[in-house]
Motif scaffolding. Structure first.
Motif, PDB file in Angstrom:
ATOM      1  N   ASP A 241       0.846  -1.198   0.000  1.00 37.70           N
ATOM      2  CA  ASP A 241       0.000   0.000   0.000  1.00 37.70           C
ATOM      3  C   ASP A 241       0.875   1.239   0.000  1.00 37.70           C
ATOM      4  N   PRO A 242       0.777   2.113  -1.016  1.00 36.03           N
ATOM      5  CA  PRO A 242       1.644   3.297  -1.077  1.00 36.03           C
ATOM      6  C   PRO A 242       1.433   4.268   0.068  1.00 36.03           C
ATOM      7  N   GLU A 243       0.260   4.255   0.712  1.00 33.70           N
ATOM      8  CA  GLU A 243       0.019   5.182   1.811  1.00 33.70           C
ATOM      9  C   GLU A 243       0.956   4.924   2.983  1.00 33.70           C
ATOM     10  N   GLY A 244       1.212   3.642   3.279  1.00 33.39           N
ATOM     11  CA  GLY A 244       2.051   3.326   4.428  1.00 33.39           C
ATOM     12  C   GLY A 244       3.387   2.715   4.063  1.00 33.39           C
ATOM     13  N   ALA A 245       3.656   2.597   2.755  1.00 38.64           N
ATOM     14  CA  ALA A 245       4.840   1.863   2.324  1.00 38.64           C
ATOM     15  C   ALA A 245       6.131   2.503   2.805  1.00 38.64           C
ATOM     16  N   ALA A 246       6.193   3.825   2.847  1.00 41.58           N
ATOM     17  CA  ALA A 246       7.437   4.492   3.224  1.00 41.58           C
ATOM     18  C   ALA A 246       7.876   4.121   4.636  1.00 41.58           C
ATOM     19  N   GLN A 247       6.903   3.871   5.523  1.00 37.49           N
ATOM     20  CA  GLN A 247       7.241   3.511   6.889  1.00 37.49           C
ATOM     21  C   GLN A 247       7.715   2.062   6.995  1.00 37.49           C
ATOM     22  N   LEU A 248       7.531   1.281   5.934  1.00 42.85           N
ATOM     23  CA  LEU A 248       7.828  -0.151   5.983  1.00 42.85           C
ATOM     24  C   LEU A 248       8.880  -0.554   4.950  1.00 42.85           C
ATOM     25  N   ASP A 249       9.670   0.413   4.505  1.00 46.76           N
ATOM     26  CA  ASP A 249      10.650   0.124   3.463  1.00 46.76           C
ATOM     27  C   ASP A 249      11.617  -0.981   3.881  1.00 46.76           C
ATOM     28  N   SER A 250      12.141  -0.919   5.105  1.00 44.27           N
ATOM     29  CA  SER A 250      13.142  -1.909   5.502  1.00 44.27           C
ATOM     30  C   SER A 250      12.511  -3.290   5.684  1.00 44.27           C
ATOM     31  N   VAL A 251      11.252  -3.326   6.141  1.00 44.90           N
ATOM     32  CA  VAL A 251      10.549  -4.609   6.272  1.00 44.90           C
ATOM     33  C   VAL A 251      10.373  -5.243   4.889  1.00 44.90           C
ATOM     34  N   ARG A 252       9.905  -4.452   3.959  1.00 42.44           N
ATOM     35  CA  ARG A 252       9.698  -4.959   2.592  1.00 42.44           C
ATOM     36  C   ARG A 252      11.035  -5.363   1.965  1.00 42.44           C
ATOM     37  N   ALA A 253      12.074  -4.572   2.223  1.00 42.29           N
ATOM     38  CA  ALA A 253      13.390  -4.871   1.646  1.00 42.29           C
ATOM     39  C   ALA A 253      13.900  -6.226   2.124  1.00 42.29           C
ATOM     40  N   GLN A 254      13.710  -6.535   3.398  1.00 40.66           N
ATOM     41  CA  GLN A 254      14.177  -7.830   3.914  1.00 40.66           C
ATOM     42  C   GLN A 254      13.428  -8.983   3.244  1.00 40.66           C
ATOM     43  N   ALA A 255      12.109  -8.838   3.102  1.00 37.86           N
ATOM     44  CA  ALA A 255      11.337  -9.896   2.441  1.00 37.86           C
ATOM     45  C   ALA A 255      11.791 -10.074   0.992  1.00 37.86           C
ATOM     46  N   LEU A 256      12.004  -8.968   0.284  1.00 38.22           N
ATOM     47  CA  LEU A 256      12.464  -9.044  -1.104  1.00 38.22           C
ATOM     48  C   LEU A 256      13.815  -9.750  -1.197  1.00 38.22           C
ATOM     49  N   ALA A 257      14.718  -9.434  -0.264  1.00 37.47           N
ATOM     50  CA  ALA A 257      16.044 -10.054  -0.284  1.00 37.47           C
ATOM     51  C   ALA A 257      15.950 -11.555  -0.044  1.00 37.47           C
ATOM     52  N   HIS A 258      15.117 -11.960   0.907  1.00 35.38           N
ATOM     53  CA  HIS A 258      14.948 -13.393   1.174  1.00 35.38           C
ATOM     54  C   HIS A 258      14.354 -14.119  -0.031  1.00 35.38           C
TER      55      HIS A 258
ATOM     56  N   VAL B 108      20.213  -6.834   4.571  1.00 36.63           N
ATOM     57  CA  VAL B 108      19.709  -6.972   3.201  1.00 36.63           C
ATOM     58  C   VAL B 108      20.861  -7.221   2.231  1.00 36.63           C
ATOM     59  N   HIS B 109      21.940  -6.443   2.355  1.00 40.90           N
ATOM     60  CA  HIS B 109      23.070  -6.603   1.430  1.00 40.90           C
ATOM     61  C   HIS B 109      23.776  -7.936   1.640  1.00 40.90           C
ATOM     62  N   ALA B 110      23.802  -8.434   2.886  1.00 47.14           N
ATOM     63  CA  ALA B 110      24.389  -9.755   3.131  1.00 47.14           C
ATOM     64  C   ALA B 110      23.559 -10.843   2.466  1.00 47.14           C
ATOM     65  N   LEU B 111      22.241 -10.713   2.546  1.00 46.71           N
ATOM     66  CA  LEU B 111      21.361 -11.723   1.956  1.00 46.71           C
ATOM     67  C   LEU B 111      21.527 -11.825   0.447  1.00 46.71           C
ATOM     68  N   ILE B 112      21.815 -10.691  -0.204  1.00 47.92           N
ATOM     69  CA  ILE B 112      21.969 -10.723  -1.664  1.00 47.92           C
ATOM     70  C   ILE B 112      23.441 -10.843  -2.081  1.00 47.92           C
ATOM     71  N   ASP B 113      24.316 -11.100  -1.076  1.00 51.19           N
ATOM     72  CA  ASP B 113      25.744 -11.355  -1.300  1.00 51.19           C
ATOM     73  C   ASP B 113      26.482 -10.135  -1.856  1.00 51.19           C
ATOM     74  N   ASP B 114      26.036  -8.955  -1.452  1.00 51.21           N
ATOM     75  CA  ASP B 114      26.767  -7.720  -1.773  1.00 51.21           C
ATOM     76  C   ASP B 114      27.664  -7.440  -0.568  1.00 51.21           C
TER      77      ASP B 114
ATOM     78  N   PHE C  32      23.982 -13.427   7.992  1.00 54.75           N
ATOM     79  CA  PHE C  32      25.281 -12.799   7.755  1.00 54.75           C
ATOM     80  C   PHE C  32      26.370 -13.813   7.391  1.00 54.75           C
ATOM     81  N   ASP C  33      26.007 -15.067   7.143  1.00 54.22           N
ATOM     82  CA  ASP C  33      27.006 -16.079   6.799  1.00 54.22           C
ATOM     83  C   ASP C  33      27.844 -15.711   5.579  1.00 54.22           C
ATOM     84  N   PRO C  34      27.278 -15.063   4.528  1.00 51.27           N
ATOM     85  CA  PRO C  34      28.117 -14.722   3.366  1.00 51.27           C
ATOM     86  C   PRO C  34      29.290 -13.799   3.702  1.00 51.27           C
ATOM     87  N   VAL C  35      29.184 -13.035   4.798  1.00 49.05           N
ATOM     88  CA  VAL C  35      30.279 -12.128   5.167  1.00 49.05           C
ATOM     89  C   VAL C  35      30.814 -12.495   6.553  1.00 49.05           C
TER      90      VAL C  35
END
Length: 503
Positions: free
Chosen positions: A403-420, A451-457, A483-486
């Protein structure tokens, strides 16, 4: 109603009249008593760090209510006392009696000349008190939308009673803080404008207006309202504390800390100590937060939200076993979402995955639309080895955060799910948005590292991990499998810091 027991509406009427009668007077700053405050007058004075307490009692039978008011100083001296009676079926009469007796209780603190006569009919007043109690207790079948609708009806029939728009604004702001629905913000703003028209010099109205403006990122408007409170009541601790929150929201962390330090030195109430600890905790100042928490809990050892904050501090930067024990005791008292989620996190960090999963499942069952609980359940499910179920849960997190109305407050939550889920580019875009909004926040840096560890950056993961460690995030948080990749690079960084005395 049992003999000798006060009618619930009579108690609520007396409390509301006392608060209104005090805030309308020059030279007085009224500190409202929290629901879980101690009953003993001297303990209450110590907890709130006030000069005196206006103590009240009320007993009723079928024919009359007997009331008593006492001014008691912080040393236990009785400064003034008054006993009176009122009919239990005429709540408005009790309110008028309380307001009248306060004139003799505080002869050197007269009513402000601009204080209006807040007229309200007897039926509307009783209905308002019932709504207030319903909102306070939030029993089975509670609906904030229904409360707001009934308040709108009352505002039409009693348009000059300022308590109605005050409660409307409070309920709507609380809803907006969690839902981010624009309709709630508009409803709150309309109620605040009505309250400002009725009582432009009421500190409660001005403080609520400042809070609404701050939540809307209208910082100039918030500062204007706080300045108005300061002109009316120089040194008003509530206004000063809101100013600290305003400095924090504008990125002036040191200015916020300086104000908090000044407020708790001059007015070390449990409320200010615990909220000051919150602000310091958000900024990664764990030692400062712990010091304020210990002061607050020394004043009120059984305070639920104080113990919850201590448990959170132990979880973030202390004794994990103690955190889990504290949270378990708190959940036994009241299984609130925050306490259950944090208990589950502590158990997950301790490797007790089945117990952690049970906590997260309780929250998701009670609140299926919570992205935080769903992400936590996905994490523990993945750690337990059920990758398929975890992917379904991470996909559910994306549904809950689109939902764009509340998405900005949940960016890091969404980012973690996307990375997984292996969607690296989308994950980076989201987590960078979170970093840009709060570039100096240590927990945001930690989430970016994850997030960056999950995507191996690896380079970005290490850079953000260093920023998180610099901000006070404990090394235990990097022990998670994400954090196993790093792992090798992180271990070297932690050894270097330990040798330098930095951790």
């Amino acid at each position: 109603m049992p003999p000798g027991q006060p009618a619930p509406l009579a108690v609520r009427a007396m409390h509301a009249a006392l608060v209104q009668g005090l805030v309308d007077r020059r030279g007085l700053i009224a500190v409202e008593v929290p629901a879980d405050a101690p009953a003993a007058t001297l303990d209450l004075a110590r907890e709130l760090a006030v000069d005196e307490v206006l103590d009240s009692s009320l007993t009723c039978d079928g024919r009359r209510c007997s009331a008593s008011l006492r001014r008691v100083d912080r040393d236990g001296g009785v400064l003034w006392i008054r006993n009176f009676t009122a009919p239990p079926d005429r709540i408005v009469s009790l309110r008028e009696a309380v307001l009248s007796h306060l004139n003799t209780a505080y002869p050197s603190a007269p009513l402000r000349p601009e204080s209006p006569n807040f007229t309200v009919g007897a039926e509307d007043y009783e209905r308002f008190l019932r709504l207030t109690e319903r909102y306070r207790t939030r029993g089975q079948g509670f609906s904030s939308e229904q409360v707001l609708d009934e308040l709108d009806e009352l505002a039409s029939s009693s348009p000059h009673f300022v308590a109605i728009p005050l409660l409307t604004a409070h309920v709507a702001l609380q809803r907006h803080q969690s839902s981010r629905a624009p309709g709630d913000a508009e409803r709150a703003q309309g109620a605040i404008e009505r309250a400002l028209t009725l009582a432009p010099s009421d500190p409660r109205v001005l403080l609520l207006a400042a809070r609404a403006a701050r939540q809307a990122a209208n910082y100039g408007e918030a500062k204007k309202h706080l300045a108005a409170v300061e002109r009316l009541e120089p040194g008003h601790s509530g206004a000063e504390f809101q100013m600290a929150l305003l400095h924090e929201r504008r990125g002036d962390v040191e200015g916020a800390k300086a104000i908090v330090k000044r407020v708790v030195q001059r007015h070390p109430s449990t409320y200010h100590l615990l909220n000051g600890a919150d602000l310091l905790y958000r900024q990664g100042d764990f030692d400062g937060a712990r010091a304020l928490l210990e002061q607050g809990l020394a004043r009120s050892p059984d305070r639920f939200n104080g113990l919850s904050r201590l448990a959170q501090l132990e979880l973030a930067h202390g004794d994990l076993e103690r955190s889990a024990d504290l949270y378990r005791r708190l959940v036994d008292r009241a299984p609130e979402e925050t306490e259950l989620l944090n208990l589950g996190t502590a158990l997950m960090m301790l490797g007790r995955l089945d117990e952690a999963k049970a906590c997260f499942e309780r929250v998701v069952e009670a609140n299926p639309s919570s992205p935080y609980a769903t992400l936590s359940l996905a994490d523990v499910t993945k750690l337990a080895g059920d990758g398929g179920a975890a992917r379904q849960l991470y996909s559910r997190v994306l549904e809950l955060t689109e939902d764009p109305e509340g998405a900005a407050q949940l960016d890091s939550v969404r980012a973690q799910a996307l990375a997984h889920l292996g969607r690296g580019d989308d994950a980076v875009e989201r987590v960078q948005a979170a970093v840009q909004r709060r570039p100096d926040h240590p927990w945001v840096a930690y989430e970016a590292a994850l997030v960056h560890a999950l995507i191996d950056d690896r380079a970005s993961a290490l850079w953000n991990a260093r920023r998180a460690l610099d901000g006070g995030i404990g090394r235990r948080w990097f022990a998670l499998a994400w954090f196993d990749p790093v792992r090798a690079e992180l271990s070297e960084e932690l050894r270097r810091r330990e040798a330098a005395g930095e951790t």
